[in-house]
Design a protein around this motif. Structure first.
Motif, PDB file in Angstrom:
ATOM      1  N   CYS A 162      99.889  57.354  67.105  1.00 28.83           N
ATOM      2  CA  CYS A 162     100.714  56.364  67.818  1.00 28.83           C
ATOM      3  C   CYS A 162      99.893  55.177  68.309  1.00 28.83           C
ATOM      4  CB  CYS A 162     101.376  57.014  69.024  1.00 28.83           C
ATOM      5  SG  CYS A 162     102.655  58.201  68.637  1.00 28.83           S
ATOM      6  N   PHE A 163      98.704  55.462  68.837  1.00 23.00           N
ATOM      7  CA  PHE A 163      97.958  54.421  69.537  1.00 23.00           C
ATOM      8  C   PHE A 163      96.491  54.821  69.602  1.00 23.00           C
ATOM      9  CE2 PHE A 163      96.354  52.614  73.599  1.00 23.00           C
ATOM     10  CZ  PHE A 163      96.637  51.274  73.386  1.00 23.00           C
ATOM     11  N   VAL A 164      95.611  53.842  69.422  1.00 24.01           N
ATOM     12  CA  VAL A 164      94.171  54.072  69.510  1.00 24.01           C
ATOM     13  C   VAL A 164      93.591  53.089  70.508  1.00 24.01           C
ATOM     14  CG1 VAL A 164      91.979  54.210  68.296  1.00 24.01           C
ATOM     15  CG2 VAL A 164      94.100  54.794  67.096  1.00 24.01           C
ATOM     16  N   GLN A 165      93.025  53.608  71.590  1.00 25.53           N
ATOM     17  CA  GLN A 165      92.359  52.783  72.588  1.00 25.53           C
ATOM     18  C   GLN A 165      90.864  52.767  72.301  1.00 25.53           C
ATOM     19  OE1 GLN A 165      93.724  50.975  75.500  1.00 25.53           O
ATOM     20  NE2 GLN A 165      91.711  50.113  75.071  1.00 25.53           N
ATOM     21  N   VAL A 166      90.305  51.582  72.188  1.00 25.04           N
ATOM     22  CA  VAL A 166      88.880  51.406  71.892  1.00 25.04           C
ATOM     23  C   VAL A 166      88.231  50.652  73.045  1.00 25.04           C
ATOM     24  CG1 VAL A 166      87.177  50.472  70.274  1.00 25.04           C
ATOM     25  CG2 VAL A 166      89.396  51.279  69.424  1.00 25.04           C
ATOM     26  N   LYS A 167      87.043  51.082  73.434  1.00 26.25           N
ATOM     27  CA  LYS A 167      86.208  50.302  74.353  1.00 26.25           C
ATOM     28  C   LYS A 167      84.923  49.991  73.611  1.00 26.25           C
ATOM     29  CE  LYS A 167      85.123  48.491  78.376  1.00 26.25           C
ATOM     30  NZ  LYS A 167      85.946  47.540  79.131  1.00 26.25           N
ATOM     31  N   GLY A 168      84.654  48.708  73.410  1.00 21.40           N
ATOM     32  CA  GLY A 168      83.489  48.311  72.634  1.00 21.40           C
ATOM     33  C   GLY A 168      82.491  47.503  73.446  1.00 21.40           C
ATOM     34  N   PRO A 169      81.272  47.375  72.933  1.00 27.24           N
ATOM     35  CA  PRO A 169      80.229  46.615  73.625  1.00 27.24           C
ATOM     36  C   PRO A 169      80.338  45.122  73.343  1.00 27.24           C
ATOM     37  CG  PRO A 169      79.344  47.538  71.619  1.00 27.24           C
ATOM     38  CD  PRO A 169      80.780  47.997  71.691  1.00 27.24           C
ATOM     39  N   CYS A 170      79.605  44.335  74.096  1.00 26.96           N
ATOM     40  CA  CYS A 170      79.533  42.902  73.850  1.00 26.96           C
ATOM     41  C   CYS A 170      78.070  42.467  73.864  1.00 26.96           C
ATOM     42  CB  CYS A 170      80.341  42.120  74.884  1.00 26.96           C
ATOM     43  SG  CYS A 170      79.696  42.226  76.572  1.00 26.96           S
ATOM     44  N   VAL A 171      77.839  41.225  73.480  1.00 31.83           N
ATOM     45  CA  VAL A 171      76.485  40.665  73.459  1.00 31.83           C
ATOM     46  C   VAL A 171      76.249  39.920  74.762  1.00 31.83           C
ATOM     47  CG1 VAL A 171      74.872  39.142  72.278  1.00 31.83           C
ATOM     48  CG2 VAL A 171      76.559  40.432  70.951  1.00 31.83           C
ATOM     49  N   THR A 172      75.354  40.416  75.578  1.00 29.13           N
ATOM     50  CA  THR A 172      74.943  39.693  76.777  1.00 29.13           C
ATOM     51  C   THR A 172      73.747  38.807  76.433  1.00 29.13           C
ATOM     52  OG1 THR A 172      73.409  41.440  77.436  1.00 29.13           O
ATOM     53  CG2 THR A 172      75.687  41.621  78.211  1.00 29.13           C
ATOM     54  N   ALA A 173      73.370  37.938  77.356  1.00 28.57           N
ATOM     55  CA  ALA A 173      72.205  37.083  77.122  1.00 28.57           C
ATOM     56  C   ALA A 173      70.955  37.922  76.895  1.00 28.57           C
ATOM     57  CB  ALA A 173      72.003  36.138  78.308  1.00 28.57           C
ATOM     58  N   VAL A 188      92.143  47.248  72.225  1.00 25.73           N
ATOM     59  CA  VAL A 188      90.681  47.171  72.276  1.00 25.73           C
ATOM     60  C   VAL A 188      90.234  46.362  73.491  1.00 25.73           C
ATOM     61  CG1 VAL A 188      88.581  46.662  70.983  1.00 25.73           C
ATOM     62  CG2 VAL A 188      90.706  47.146  69.742  1.00 25.73           C
ATOM     63  N   SER A 189      89.354  46.955  74.276  1.00 25.92           N
ATOM     64  CA  SER A 189      88.717  46.272  75.395  1.00 25.92           C
ATOM     65  C   SER A 189      87.211  46.272  75.164  1.00 25.92           C
ATOM     66  CB  SER A 189      89.031  46.979  76.721  1.00 25.92           C
ATOM     67  OG  SER A 189      90.415  46.933  77.007  1.00 25.92           O
ATOM     68  N   THR A 190      86.513  45.359  75.811  1.00 28.27           N
ATOM     69  CA  THR A 190      85.063  45.287  75.673  1.00 28.27           C
ATOM     70  C   THR A 190      84.432  45.107  77.050  1.00 28.27           C
ATOM     71  OG1 THR A 190      85.207  42.905  75.272  1.00 28.27           O
ATOM     72  CG2 THR A 190      85.090  44.323  73.335  1.00 28.27           C
ATOM     73  N   GLY A 191      83.142  45.410  77.136  1.00 31.91           N
ATOM     74  CA  GLY A 191      82.467  45.239  78.407  1.00 31.91           C
ATOM     75  C   GLY A 191      80.981  45.487  78.317  1.00 31.91           C
ATOM     76  N   MET A 230      82.671  39.062  73.179  1.00 29.52           N
ATOM     77  CA  MET A 230      83.692  40.021  73.606  1.00 29.52           C
ATOM     78  C   MET A 230      84.921  39.922  72.708  1.00 29.52           C
ATOM     79  SD  MET A 230      83.491  39.789  77.795  1.00 29.52           S
ATOM     80  CE  MET A 230      84.498  41.234  78.135  1.00 29.52           C
ATOM     81  N   ALA A 231      85.326  38.698  72.388  1.00 32.05           N
ATOM     82  CA  ALA A 231      86.485  38.504  71.520  1.00 32.05           C
ATOM     83  C   ALA A 231      86.211  39.028  70.116  1.00 32.05           C
ATOM     84  CB  ALA A 231      86.856  37.019  71.472  1.00 32.05           C
ATOM     85  N   LEU A 232      85.022  38.765  69.590  1.00 31.80           N
ATOM     86  CA  LEU A 232      84.669  39.254  68.257  1.00 31.80           C
ATOM     87  C   LEU A 232      84.580  40.773  68.222  1.00 31.80           C
ATOM     88  CD1 LEU A 232      82.049  36.513  67.358  1.00 31.80           C
ATOM     89  CD2 LEU A 232      84.097  37.061  65.992  1.00 31.80           C
ATOM     90  N   SER A 233      84.089  41.360  69.297  1.00 31.98           N
ATOM     91  CA  SER A 233      84.025  42.819  69.372  1.00 31.98           C
ATOM     92  C   SER A 233      85.427  43.417  69.399  1.00 31.98           C
ATOM     93  CB  SER A 233      83.228  43.240  70.606  1.00 31.98           C
ATOM     94  OG  SER A 233      83.097  44.645  70.678  1.00 31.98           O
ATOM     95  N   ARG A 234      86.334  42.801  70.152  1.00 30.20           N
ATOM     96  CA  ARG A 234      87.720  43.273  70.153  1.00 30.20           C
ATOM     97  C   ARG A 234      88.336  43.148  68.767  1.00 30.20           C
ATOM     98  NH1 ARG A 234      87.802  40.478  75.307  1.00 30.20           N
ATOM     99  NH2 ARG A 234      88.694  38.636  74.313  1.00 30.20           N
ATOM    100  N   ALA A 235      88.068  42.030  68.109  1.00 30.43           N
ATOM    101  CA  ALA A 235      88.611  41.819  66.766  1.00 30.43           C
ATOM    102  C   ALA A 235      88.083  42.865  65.794  1.00 30.43           C
ATOM    103  CB  ALA A 235      88.257  40.414  66.288  1.00 30.43           C
ATOM    104  N   ALA A 236      86.775  43.134  65.848  1.00 29.24           N
ATOM    105  CA  ALA A 236      86.188  44.140  64.959  1.00 29.24           C
ATOM    106  C   ALA A 236      86.772  45.517  65.254  1.00 29.24           C
ATOM    107  CB  ALA A 236      84.674  44.152  65.122  1.00 29.24           C
ATOM    108  N   GLY A 237      87.015  45.801  66.529  1.00 28.40           N
ATOM    109  CA  GLY A 237      87.627  47.078  66.889  1.00 28.40           C
ATOM    110  C   GLY A 237      89.007  47.229  66.292  1.00 28.40           C
ATOM    111  N   ALA A 238      89.812  46.161  66.349  1.00 25.86           N
ATOM    112  CA  ALA A 238      91.153  46.208  65.773  1.00 25.86           C
ATOM    113  C   ALA A 238      91.097  46.400  64.265  1.00 25.86           C
ATOM    114  CB  ALA A 238      91.912  44.929  66.114  1.00 25.86           C
ATOM    115  N   PHE A 239      90.177  45.695  63.585  1.00 27.11           N
ATOM    116  CA  PHE A 239      90.011  45.876  62.141  1.00 27.11           C
ATOM    117  C   PHE A 239      89.583  47.310  61.839  1.00 27.11           C
ATOM    118  CE2 PHE A 239      89.398  41.499  59.961  1.00 27.11           C
ATOM    119  CZ  PHE A 239      90.481  40.974  60.651  1.00 27.11           C
TER     120      PHE A 239
END
Length: 388
Positions: free
Chosen positions: A176-187, A250-253, A209-218
């Motif tokens: 039904c649903f897949v929740q993803v938490k992904g990493p992001c690129v910090t400085a 998909v969320s990132t942090g 963060m946006a690219l990580s969310r996009a990759a998670g959705a793909f």
């Protein structure tokens, strides 16, 4: 699917079939501040919940939802210390096996809260199957150079397949649903990657963060058979919004370094009263999508759920996105032009208010940044509820 992922999938599936029937419970709990776990502690004290049966947490904290939102890390640290103390385990070890998916930002009527997913052997009087099933998985730590690239898409897809096996779900159509938490690129992560001779996809943490969310959705779409395993599609991340998954949130942090997966679906191997439905939202005003989700669960909003139906809802999860065209249904909006308030905060407040008005409850997981998670300018809504 890689050979290694396929092997893990088969082993976990066989292991699952040899285990007793399982049951999922979801406890939606309040928090008075981002480190407040008193409601969960009370459940543990009374024995209603066993610490070793807590398998995932999804929650909303009252931070800004951005790169520097440390309320998410504060809550995660508090959760791992509470459960670690109850189980006699190192909190650092729990971080590697217990998904804690948090979204910052409780604008408007949204209420800080967290949903605790508890997996146990089915009770003798549990309602018949198929019932809501839940699986979890972690990818290996994702190098900064892989974030927002096809390597991350693959990592998420492999983790989703592992989560399906953990849930005992063989058919992607039953997810039904897949929740993803992904990493992001910090400085700091970008600097470390450059020192190692690697290039990151973006030095801008917000864009990463946006690219990580996009990759998670793909990655979810790839695992569920909705997208081809074609590395050329990497160019479509944040550019081809005709490509989207209607079952990915998909969320990132900065608080995570791997891709954490919480997968929900229905399985004949599970018992219990919980069911789930998910629908794409065409735009920020798509109230009919909310009522369709509720109707699929036997819940009638006329125009709002009554008290009995409202108490059947165990959790509500929403993804939303400011429309990049700067309008909703042909009417101009100023979310993207406001230099005082971030557009993500605008959209969380707007869509959160819409959904809360139908449910009659502000305890909703509303996460901005719905890139490729539903139609462009829209998103999705998912609800877990007890069967009638």
């Amino acid at each position: 699917m890689s050979f290694r992922a396929a092997l893990v999938f088969q082993i976990l599936r066989c292991m699952h079939r040899s285990t007793p029937l399982r049951q999922l419970q979801v406890f939606r709990l309040p928090m008075s501040h981002p480190g407040d776990l008193s409601a969960l502690a009370a459940l543990l004290d009374t024995g209603r919940v066993r610490a070793d049966e807590v398998v995932a947490v999804i929650g909303k904290t009252e931070g800004n939802g951005g790169v520097n939102d440390f309320t998410r890390g504060y809550f995660t640290q508090s959760l791992m210390h509470l459960l670690g103390a109850r189980m006699g385990r190192d909190p650092a070890d729990l971080l590697l096996e217990l998904p804690c998916v948090l979204s910052g930002g409780t604008e408007g009527v949204l209420s800080p809260h967290y949903s605790v997913f508890v997996r146990s052997a089915a009770s003798a009087d549990a309602p018949a199957c198929p019932a809501l099933a839940m699986g979890r998985a972690f990818s290996p730590p994702t190098p900064a150079a892989d974030i927002g690239r096809w390597a991350q898409v693959h990592a998420v897809a492999d983790a989703v397949r592992s989560a399906m096996a953990d849930a005992g779900i063989d058919n992607p159509a039953d997810v039904c649903f897949v929740q993803v938490k992904g990493p992001c690129v910090t400085a700091a992560r970008a600097a470390a990657a450059r020192a190692a001779g690697q290039q990151v996809v973006s030095d801008d943490p917000n864009r990463s963060m946006a690219l990580s969310r996009a990759a998670g959705a793909f990655g979810v779409a790839l695992a569920l058979g909705e997208m081809a395993d074609d590395p050329a599609l990497e160019a479509g991340l944040l550019t081809r919004f005709d490509l989207w998954c209607a079952r990915a949130g998909v969320s990132t942090g900065v608080e995570v370094q791997a891709n954490e997966i919480v997968l929900l679906g229905h399985s004949a191997h599970w018992r219990g009263p919980l069911r789930m439905a998910c629908e794409p939202m065409a735009d920020a005003l798509d109230l009919p999508a909310v009522t369709r989700v509720l109707a699929r669960l036997g819940l009638r909003a006329d125009p709002q759920l009554d008290n009995a139906d409202r108490h059947r809802v165990a959790a509500a999860l929403v993804k939303c996105e400011p429309d990049r065209r700067g309008q909703v249904r042909g009417t101009r909006v100023t979310m993207l032009d406001d230099t005082d308030i971030n557009a993500q905060r605008h959209i969380r407040a707007a869509v959160g208010g819409l959904v809360a008005g139908v449910l009659g409850d502000g305890r909703i997981f509303v996460s901005g940044g719905a890139e490729h998670q539903g139609p462009e300018g829209g998103g999705l809504v998912a609800v877990i509820a007890e069967a009638a």
